[in-house]
Design a protein around this motif. Structure first.
Motif, PDB file in Angstrom:
ATOM      1  N   LEU A  17      -2.277  -2.253   5.317  1.00  0.00           N
ATOM      2  CA  LEU A  17      -3.007  -1.482   6.317  1.00  0.00           C
ATOM      3  C   LEU A  17      -4.448  -1.970   6.436  1.00  0.00           C
ATOM      4  CD1 LEU A  17      -1.712   2.124   5.569  1.00  0.00           C
ATOM      5  CD2 LEU A  17      -1.263   0.764   7.615  1.00  0.00           C
ATOM      6  N   PHE A  95      -3.799   8.128  10.923  1.00  0.00           N
ATOM      7  CA  PHE A  95      -2.879   7.045  11.263  1.00  0.00           C
ATOM      8  C   PHE A  95      -2.307   6.392  10.009  1.00  0.00           C
ATOM      9  CE2 PHE A  95      -1.903   2.619  12.094  1.00  0.00           C
ATOM     10  CZ  PHE A  95      -0.957   2.769  13.084  1.00  0.00           C
ATOM     11  N   ALA A  96      -3.153   6.167   9.013  1.00  0.00           N
ATOM     12  CA  ALA A  96      -2.680   5.555   7.765  1.00  0.00           C
ATOM     13  C   ALA A  96      -1.681   6.464   7.061  1.00  0.00           C
ATOM     14  CB  ALA A  96      -3.865   5.254   6.848  1.00  0.00           C
ATOM     15  N   ALA A  99       1.593   6.086   8.831  1.00  0.00           N
ATOM     16  CA  ALA A  99       2.226   4.809   8.496  1.00  0.00           C
ATOM     17  C   ALA A  99       2.826   4.848   7.090  1.00  0.00           C
ATOM     18  CB  ALA A  99       1.215   3.676   8.613  1.00  0.00           C
ATOM     19  N   PHE A 103       6.810   4.541   6.275  1.00  0.00           N
ATOM     20  CA  PHE A 103       7.284   3.495   5.382  1.00  0.00           C
ATOM     21  C   PHE A 103       8.095   4.076   4.228  1.00  0.00           C
ATOM     22  CE2 PHE A 103       6.793   0.570   1.810  1.00  0.00           C
ATOM     23  CZ  PHE A 103       7.275  -0.591   2.385  1.00  0.00           C
TER      24      PHE A 103
END
Length: 114
Positions: A17, A95-96, A99, A103
């Motif tokens: 990231l 956002f991280a 993600a 994942f």
């Protein structure tokens, strides 16, 4: 053993990231491992308290507020790490966290398929 693997996977994901997004900065692999460990500890200690405090909002949003709680713990990790791991703004943290959650959903689906 599974916890250590989870920390390593999170560290690799944080490095990825940071490599793709300018708003996430890591000083290196060691910082990624420390940030991943600290994030795991915060998820064990702080996250349950946040979930309990925000339970009505979480129920009203059908659990989507949990992404905000994940972003808060990630942002808190960044704050505790200082210059070794920084996230520029809450939007980048959100956002991280999305993600990372996506994942881990993929990894869990693959690992439970055996």
């Amino acid at each position: 053993m599974r916890w250590i693997a989870h920390i390593i996977v999170n560290a690799v994901l944080l490095l990825a990231l940071a490599g793709y997004f300018q708003s996430i900065h890591l000083s290196g692999i060691g910082a990624a491992l420390v940030a991943s460990f600290l994030l795991s500890v915060l998820n064990i200690v702080v996250k349950p308290v946040l979930i309990l405090l925000t339970l009505p909002v979480t129920v009203l949003t059908f659990g989507l507020f949990l992404f905000v709680i994940n972003a808060i713990t990630l942002w808190l990790t960044s704050w505790l790490m200082g210059d070794l791991f920084t996230i520029d703004g809450f939007g980048a943290a959100l956002f991280a966290s999305l993600a990372i959650s996506l994942f881990h959903m993929v990894i869990d689906a693959i690992s439970n398929n055996d």
